[in-house]
Design a protein around this motif. Structure first.
Motif, short mmCIF file in Angstrom:
data_model
loop_
_atom_site.label_atom_id
_atom_site.label_comp_id
_atom_site.label_asym_id
_atom_site.label_seq_id
_atom_site.Cartn_x
_atom_site.Cartn_y
_atom_site.Cartn_z
N LEU A 68 3.16 3.11 3.11
CA LEU A 68 4.62 3.22 3.03
C LEU A 68 5.06 4.67 3.20
CD1 LEU A 68 5.18 0.86 -0.04
CD2 LEU A 68 6.02 0.42 2.28
N PHE A 69 4.35 5.57 2.55
CA PHE A 69 4.68 6.99 2.64
C PHE A 69 4.51 7.51 4.07
CE2 PHE A 69 2.74 11.31 2.56
CZ PHE A 69 3.89 12.03 2.30
N TYR A 70 3.38 7.15 4.70
CA TYR A 70 3.13 7.63 6.06
C TYR A 70 4.12 7.05 7.07
CZ TYR A 70 -1.30 9.56 4.38
OH TYR A 70 -2.25 10.28 3.72
N ILE A 71 4.55 5.82 6.85
CA ILE A 71 5.59 5.25 7.71
C ILE A 71 6.87 6.08 7.59
CG2 ILE A 71 7.16 3.28 8.01
CD1 ILE A 71 4.78 1.45 7.39
N GLY A 72 7.24 6.38 6.34
CA GLY A 72 8.43 7.19 6.12
C GLY A 72 8.33 8.55 6.79
N GLU A 73 7.20 9.22 6.62
CA GLU A 73 7.03 10.55 7.23
C GLU A 73 7.02 10.47 8.76
OE1 GLU A 73 4.21 13.39 5.75
OE2 GLU A 73 5.92 13.99 4.52
N GLN A 80 11.58 5.45 -0.59
CA GLN A 80 12.08 5.02 -1.90
C GLN A 80 11.14 4.01 -2.54
OE1 GLN A 80 14.27 6.59 -3.44
NE2 GLN A 80 16.28 6.72 -2.47
N LYS A 81 10.63 3.09 -1.73
CA LYS A 81 9.71 2.08 -2.26
C LYS A 81 8.42 2.75 -2.74
CE LYS A 81 7.52 -2.36 -1.29
NZ LYS A 81 7.34 -3.47 -0.32
N ALA A 82 7.92 3.70 -1.95
CA ALA A 82 6.70 4.43 -2.34
C ALA A 82 6.95 5.21 -3.62
CB ALA A 82 6.28 5.37 -1.21
N ARG A 83 8.12 5.83 -3.75
CA ARG A 83 8.45 6.58 -4.96
C ARG A 83 8.44 5.68 -6.20
NH1 ARG A 83 12.84 6.79 -7.96
NH2 ARG A 83 14.14 5.72 -6.42
N ASP A 97 0.84 -1.19 0.00
CA ASP A 97 0.00 0.00 0.00
C ASP A 97 0.88 1.25 0.00
OD1 ASP A 97 -2.82 1.15 0.38
OD2 ASP A 97 -1.67 2.14 1.97
N LEU A 98 0.81 1.98 -1.08
CA LEU A 98 1.70 3.12 -1.30
C LEU A 98 1.56 4.18 -0.20
CD1 LEU A 98 2.34 4.76 -4.71
CD2 LEU A 98 1.88 6.20 -2.75
N LEU A 99 0.35 4.52 0.17
CA LEU A 99 0.13 5.56 1.17
C LEU A 99 0.67 5.14 2.54
CD1 LEU A 99 -3.41 7.00 0.36
CD2 LEU A 99 -1.23 8.21 0.30
#
Length: 310
Positions: free
Chosen positions: A78-83, A99-102, A74-76
């Motif tokens: 992954l992004f929220y984990i990064g943030e 990077q994975k989300a990108r 799930d892209l979002l």
């Protein structure tokens, strides 16, 4: 608990473990309208005690990882984990998720989605904090350029990397690109560069000082003082640069009073402080004479007492 957004359609609901993304129950597209001129939102955040009590960052990450186990790609999420990891200053851990989300977003049909801009910016921030090697940083910048060649934020982060690497002339080139586009660029994402424009101008001023460019030092100092005329560093550097360039005290006075008021006591005292430090005696006397007799007497007494205390 108060609702942050009031729904008027039962088909629209929140999704996601932490960030409550709005979606339509029938997977229809949502129409978004800009109501910023009509609505003011005050968000005071969490008090320090509240953050400590809830340990909010850890809680968020636990919920996000739980979500990720259910939806590993799930892209979002992954992004929220990064943030969330960035908020926790865990930049090394955040980078792989971003990077994975990108890569997922770039390989999808949404390869120009505004979220990709935010992901790139977060990646740049992580790389800067981790002192990533220049080659890797440049490759990421080149990938961002495929998305958008005019995005001011991308140019700024590249310039910042070059600045920290001591490549000052190259850094100036990218800062200039940032300023070239920022006045007309139409943002589709929340920029982390726009709110710190004053700081970026200060960094550019430092670059011009390092590369010994008096003309640009003067221009940039004046720009900073137009925004905040009580920024002492800019006033000092401007006045010092004009003096070292051989400008007369009359010329320096003309430049300063194009920014400051001759009738404002605060402005007068600010200039007095700088010109006295730089031993511009004629200009010091000129500004001192702009004060009323009582103000002048009090100022001289204050300076005498200050010297005694030293």
């Amino acid at each position: 608990m108060q609702e942050r957004i009031f729904k008027n359609d039962h088909n629209i609901h929140y999704t996601g473990a932490v960030h409550e993304v709005l979606k339509h129950k029938k997977n229809r597209g949502l129409n978004f309208y800009d109501a910023s001129d009509s609505i003011t939102i005050f968000h005071t955040g969490y008090s320090k005690k509240e953050v400590e009590r809830k340990n909010k960052s850890e809680r968020n990450l636990n919920l996000l990882f739980k979500e990720l186990r259910k939806k590993p790609n799930d892209l979002l999420t992954l992004f929220y984990i990064g943030e969330s990891m960035m908020v926790d200053t865990s930049f090394q851990d955040a980078l792989p998720y971003l990077q994975k989300a990108r890569k997922m977003l770039q390989n999808s049909r949404f390869k120009t989605h505004p979220l990709l801009y935010k992901i790139f910016c977060d990646i740049f921030i992580c790389m800067l904090r981790l002192n990533e090697d220049m080659e890797t940083f440049k490759k990421t910048y080149e990938q961002a350029q495929i998305l958008d060649k005019e995005c001011p934020d991308f140019h700024f982060y590249m310039g910042k990397k070059l600045f920290t690497a001591g490549q000052y002339d190259d850094a100036i080139e990218f800062y200039d690109k940032c300023f070239k586009y920022i006045g007309t660029y139409k943002y589709s994402f929340e920029s982390k560069v726009l709110p710190q424009m004053n700081n970026i101008y200060e960094e550019l001023l430092d670059l011009y000082i390092i590369t010994e460019n008096p003309q640009k030092i003067v221009q940039t100092s004046i720009t900073l003082l137009r925004v905040n005329k009580f920024h002492y560093k800019s006033l000092y550097i401007l006045t010092k640069t004009l003096k070292e360039a051989g400008e007369s005290q009359a010329v320096i006075s003309h430049v300063l009073f194009s920014i400051y008021s001759k009738t404002s006591l605060k402005d007068q005292l600010y200039i007095l402080r700088v010109v006295e430090t730089l031993a511009l005696n004629q200009l010091y006397d000129k500004v001192l004479n702009l004060l009323t007799e009582d103000e002048r007497t009090q100022y001289i007494q204050y300076k005498e007492q200050e010297n005694k205390d030293l």
